[in-house]
Design an enzyme around this catalytic site. Structure first.
Site, PDB file in Angstrom:
ATOM      1  NE  ARG A 180      -0.008  10.699   9.852  1.00  0.00           N
ATOM      2  CZ  ARG A 180      -0.332   9.581   9.211  1.00  0.00           C
ATOM      3  NH1 ARG A 180      -1.516   9.046   9.379  1.00  0.00           N
ATOM      4  NH2 ARG A 180       0.522   8.990   8.396  1.00  0.00           N
ATOM      5  NE  ARG A 185      -7.266   4.678   5.025  1.00  0.00           N
ATOM      6  CZ  ARG A 185      -6.291   5.321   5.656  1.00  0.00           C
ATOM      7  NH1 ARG A 185      -6.385   5.526   6.935  1.00  0.00           N
ATOM      8  NH2 ARG A 185      -5.266   5.762   4.996  1.00  0.00           N
ATOM      9  CE  LYS A 210      -1.904   1.888   3.973  1.00  0.00           C
ATOM     10  NZ  LYS A 210      -1.741   3.325   4.011  1.00  0.00           N
ATOM     11  CG  ASN A 211       2.400   2.792   3.530  1.00  0.00           C
ATOM     12  OD1 ASN A 211       1.219   3.069   3.309  1.00  0.00           O
ATOM     13  ND2 ASN A 211       2.898   2.677   4.756  1.00  0.00           N
ATOM     14  CG  ASP A 244       2.858   1.648   9.341  1.00  0.00           C
ATOM     15  OD1 ASP A 244       2.531   2.552  10.129  1.00  0.00           O
ATOM     16  OD2 ASP A 244       2.967   1.833   8.109  1.00  0.00           O
ATOM     17  CB  CYS A 261      -4.792   6.356  10.510  1.00  0.00           C
ATOM     18  SG  CYS A 261      -5.598   4.937   9.767  1.00  0.00           S
TER      19      CYS A 261
END
Ligand code: UD1
Length: 416
Positions: free
Chosen positions: A121, A397, A22-23, A305, A116
């Site tokens: 952030r 997600r 995903k990232n 993560d 999230c």
């Protein structure tokens, strides 16, 4: 709204293929607008964030379609430099479009990104890096407006190796005039994957994956075909799921080197981990030993993560473990929910002290963010009786076909 129902106690056995990262895929999709050509991406996971990114690309005027795990993006028709708030708020990595659109058009307008809630952030490092390349950046009413007559390569030192800021900088510098030397860059494997894609499109980026990256700007990029790297966090999540059930699971399509920062946590618990090529076998003992110490750090440190899924292992390990979360301020929301399942976790600022218990027991719990939600699912697999996990949209997600994959490994899970 759907709910996960998990009946714990089944040992996970068998094999599962790990999805594309995903990232890595999200910034690569944003980068595709830089080329002004056609990009074909393989190994794209079936995730809500990917669907949202396709919608952003379509909004910008690109043709962007998915066919199974392949995505095709044609950015020749891109005509817009603006992303509305409704799309930006869906995911954090939408901010990577800033560098991409700016480099393509010389202007970019978007609102602050969502994602999230892991504490504050900010995007100050992203904006300072773009300013250093000559962009004029204005923040107004929650919007970010960037303009640059011509981006100019520079020497830049990042005060912290931010993943997102490094990605924005790679994109903006790839088509800037002259050479950019970025010091204290993030070293995450996803940065290397983004640079790998950009180089395939004709960029000249050297040293990605190291803390000093040199980007020689080029006037044009072209489209290309690229295969996204395997998802190291999804892999660690399946490993934790197998571990808490005393299971034996073979993961296919992994990059074991990317998993080195988490391996010692699994080995501390008595799990045997064997790697061969792109496969990794995890064999867990009947009762896990404690994880002992986890300190989240930028890569190659322990990934933030993976903190939540690994905390679930610590919660059922035989002894005390201590976790220190150094990356995000508010990344222990799962701890209170794990305690509802019978875990013994005490929090003091960035430190969590976890006393392992012999058995968790099922209860209704609520996912508050993506990885914390996955940690609760894993806890449900180990707990006695039924666990219900509310708000699974967070989990969607980041994990493609999570429920089907766990069921194929023998878990008793379904969603209503
Ligand atoms: C990315 C990952 C996320 C992962 C994180 C750290 C994506 C889509 N997300 O997030 O899953 O948890 O890396 O590995 O790839 N910071 C600032 N100012 C900035 C930018 C960051 O203060 O301008 C701070 C953040 O608040 C945070 C820390 O730096 O405390 C790390 O953030 P960063 O590395 O930028 O993470 P993301 O790119 O947001």
């Amino acid at each position: 709204m759907s709910i996960w129902h998990i009946y714990g106690g089944n040992r996970l056995t068998g094999s599962t293929r790990v999805q594309g990262a995903k990232n890595a895929v999200l910034p690569i999709m944003a980068a595709s607008v830089l080329s002004g050509g056609e990009t074909v991406l393989h190994n794209v996971p079936d995730l809500r964030d990917v669907t949202t990114t396709l919608r952003i690309l379509q909004h910008l005027g690109c043709t962007a379609v998915r066919d199974g795990d392949t995505v095709r993006i044609d950015s020749r028709g891109m005509h817009c430099d603006f992303i509305p708030h409704a799309l930006m708020r869906e995911l954090r990595s939408s901010v990577i479009f800033l560098g991409a659109i700016l480099a393509r058009f010389g202007t970019a307008r978007l609102s602050m990104p969502g994602g999230c809630e892991l504490g504050p952030r900010p995007v100050n490092l992203h904006l300072d890096a773009l300013r250093a390349l000559g962009a004029e950046v204005t923040e107004r009413g929650g919007d970010i407006i960037c303009r640059a007559h011509a981006l100019q390569g520079r020497r830049i030192l990042l005060p912290f190796p931010s993943v997102g800021a490094t990605e924005n900088l790679l994109l903006a510098a790839a088509r800037a005039k002259g050479t950019t030397v970025l010091t204290n860059a993030a070293r995450e494997p996803e940065i290397e994957d983004l640079a790998g894609y950009l180089n395939r499109c004709g960029a000249h980026i050297h040293g990605a994956g190291e803390s000093c990256i040199v980007i020689e700007g080029v006037p044009h990029l072209y489209g290309s075909t690229y295969t996204v790297m395997p998802d190291r966090i999804a892999a660690a999540t399946y490993m934790a799921a197998a571990a808490v059930t005393g299971g034996t699971v073979l993961l296919r399509d992994v990059n074991s080197e990317h998993l080195l920062p988490v391996l010692s946590a699994f080995e501390s618990t008595g799990c045997a981990v064997m790697q061969s090529g792109s496969e990794l076998l995890l064999r867990a003992p009947q009762r896990l030993k404690p994880v002992r110490h986890v300190r989240t750090m930028p890569y190659p440190g322990f990934p933030t993560d993976a903190q939540a899924p690994v905390m679930t292992m610590a919660a059922v390990g035989d002894g005390t473990s201590i976790f220190v979360e150094n990356i995000f301020e508010s990344r222990y929301k799962h701890a209170g929910e794990l305690n509802r399942l019978g875990a013994k976790i005490k929090l003091e600022g960035k430190v969590a002290v976890i006393e392992g218990v012999p058995q968790l027991s099922g209860a209704p719990v609520s996912a508050e963010d993506l990885r914390g939600g996955a940690a609760l699912v894993i806890a449900g697999l180990a707990a006695q009786g039924e666990t219900q996990v509310m708000h699974p949209q967070y989990i969607d997600r980041g994990y493609a076909h999570f429920e089907e994959n766990l069921r194929a490994l023998g878990a008793d899970v379904y969603r209503i």
